[in-house]
Design a protein around this motif. Structure first.
Motif, PDB file in Angstrom:
ATOM      1  N   SER A   1       0.830  -1.190   0.000  1.00  0.00           N
ATOM      2  CA  SER A   1       0.000   0.000   0.000  1.00  0.00           C
ATOM      3  C   SER A   1       0.872   1.250   0.000  1.00  0.00           C
ATOM      4  CB  SER A   1      -0.913   0.027   1.232  1.00  0.00           C
ATOM      5  OG  SER A   1      -1.708   1.205   1.244  1.00  0.00           O
ATOM      6  N   ASP A   2       0.376   2.297  -0.652  1.00  0.00           N
ATOM      7  CA  ASP A   2       1.017   3.600  -0.557  1.00  0.00           C
ATOM      8  C   ASP A   2       0.177   4.560   0.287  1.00  0.00           C
ATOM      9  OD1 ASP A   2      -1.099   4.120  -2.230  1.00  0.00           O
ATOM     10  OD2 ASP A   2       0.123   4.680  -3.967  1.00  0.00           O
ATOM     11  N   ASP A   3      -0.812   4.022   0.995  1.00  0.00           N
ATOM     12  CA  ASP A   3      -1.660   4.793   1.904  1.00  0.00           C
ATOM     13  C   ASP A   3      -1.197   4.540   3.338  1.00  0.00           C
ATOM     14  OD1 ASP A   3      -3.597   5.943   3.485  1.00  0.00           O
ATOM     15  OD2 ASP A   3      -5.297   5.038   2.438  1.00  0.00           O
ATOM     16  N   PRO A   4      -0.637   5.538   4.027  1.00  0.00           N
ATOM     17  CA  PRO A   4      -0.134   5.312   5.389  1.00  0.00           C
ATOM     18  C   PRO A   4      -1.214   4.882   6.371  1.00  0.00           C
ATOM     19  CG  PRO A   4      -0.122   7.659   4.841  1.00  0.00           C
ATOM     20  CD  PRO A   4      -0.384   6.919   3.566  1.00  0.00           C
ATOM     21  N   ASN A   5      -2.480   5.144   6.042  1.00  0.00           N
ATOM     22  CA  ASN A   5      -3.557   4.672   6.918  1.00  0.00           C
ATOM     23  C   ASN A   5      -3.639   3.148   6.939  1.00  0.00           C
ATOM     24  OD1 ASN A   5      -4.554   7.268   7.678  1.00  0.00           O
ATOM     25  ND2 ASN A   5      -5.508   7.451   5.662  1.00  0.00           N
ATOM     26  N   ASP A   6      -3.072   2.505   5.914  1.00  0.00           N
ATOM     27  CA  ASP A   6      -3.110   1.045   5.831  1.00  0.00           C
ATOM     28  C   ASP A   6      -2.010   0.377   6.651  1.00  0.00           C
ATOM     29  OD1 ASP A   6      -5.268   1.248   4.121  1.00  0.00           O
ATOM     30  OD2 ASP A   6      -4.098   0.901   2.304  1.00  0.00           O
ATOM     31  N   TYR A   7      -0.913   1.099   6.938  1.00  0.00           N
ATOM     32  CA  TYR A   7       0.208   0.457   7.627  1.00  0.00           C
ATOM     33  C   TYR A   7       0.805   1.282   8.760  1.00  0.00           C
ATOM     34  CZ  TYR A   7       3.039   3.533   4.586  1.00  0.00           C
ATOM     35  OH  TYR A   7       3.588   4.621   3.943  1.00  0.00           O
ATOM     36  N   GLY A   8       0.399   2.564   8.880  1.00  0.00           N
ATOM     37  CA  GLY A   8       1.079   3.482   9.798  1.00  0.00           C
ATOM     38  C   GLY A   8       1.010   3.099  11.261  1.00  0.00           C
TER      39      GLY A   8
END
Length: 275
Positions: free
Chosen positions: A41-48
């Protein structure tokens, strides 16, 4: 030769990290492997939010990062980051408490974590951990592909390649295999081993059988296979000797019996898991 296709499925773990998962706990069908998770993912909400402190017993993990990075910290005082092109190995043994948190606040994160089952004779050994840097994980060229071997030995087109981790459970081998357009690679599955191929990008054929992105092929019969791709593809290649031991699983603990799982839970609750 029978080729079983296993479909991965969306899931989440840690503090809500979105992943794609293939697991084999129910029937121990991936033996000696237990589970493969992919983060992409390039969405930090997915891994942050990462994976805050949590326990393990009875397994080894192998983390491989293609893009981005995570930092490991554990109860033994170990601390180290693994970034693009690097890997990290951990043996929980009788007990470890660790965290895995992202080293970035935005951008692409792409990586894998593989769980391997420890044999009964090693489940209560001391915990251990190490980083494997990029300099230890070179790409090896083939005629129509390149391979990076992280653990064990892989033979492709009659060429043998070795990884820095040589004592994984089940004499396991783990490699990143990137196929070029019009690639055609030969691999033999020796008798007594399970071969797994997970496609993380593109499409491949295995003895003419098509695998698309986020599918895994499982082969347990010995024999030669042809891995091909018309337009190029990325895949993880896994091979290992089944332990053929009973598996009892609860969350982060993998033992051989329910009584051992119950003991692991008590030890964690009482603060003695890592003693």
């Amino acid at each position: 030769m029978t080729i079983q296709i296993i479909q991965s499925h969306p899931s989440s773990d840690g503090a809500g990290v979105k992943i794609q998962r293939v697991h084999g706990f129910r029937d121990n069908g991936l033996d000696p492997f237990l589970m493969l998770d992919e983060i992409l993912s390039d969405d930090p909400n997915d891994y942050g939010s990462g994976f805050p402190a949590h326990p393990h017993r009875g397994i080894e993990t192998l983390t491989y990062i293609r893009h981005g990075g995570f930092e490991h910290q554990d109860h033994m005082g170990n601390k180290g980051g693994v970034q693009s092109g690097e890997a990290q190995w951990m043996s929980a043994g009788r007990g470890i408490i660790h965290s895995e948190m992202p080293l970035q606040k935005d951008g692409l994160m792409h990586g894998f974590q593989l769980w391997l089952n420890l044999p009964a004779s090693q489940k209560m050994k001391n915990a251990d951990w190490k980083d494997i840097g990029r300099d230890q994980l070179p790409w090896h060229p083939l005629n129509s592909a390149e391979v990076k071997v992280i653990g064990g030995e892989i033979t492709l087109d009659d060429q043998q390649f070795n990884g820095p981790l040589q004592q994984l459970p089940g004499h396991a081998a783990v490699a990143d295999l990137c196929l070029k357009a019009d690639a055609n690679i030969r691999i033999a599955n020796p008798a007594g081993r399970t071969l797994l191929l997970y496609v993380y990008e593109g499409e491949v054929t295995l003895n003419g059988k098509t695998l698309t992105t986020r599918q895994m092929a499982k082969i347990t019969e010995p024999g030669a296979l042809q891995i091909a791709s018309a337009n190029g593809a990325g895949s993880l290649l896994l091979s290992g000797e089944p332990l053929k031991e009973p598996v009892a699983h609860y969350g982060p603990f993998v033992m051989n019996t329910q009584a051992e799982i119950n003991q692991a839970i008590r030890d964690y609750q009482q603060g003695t898991l890592t003693d």
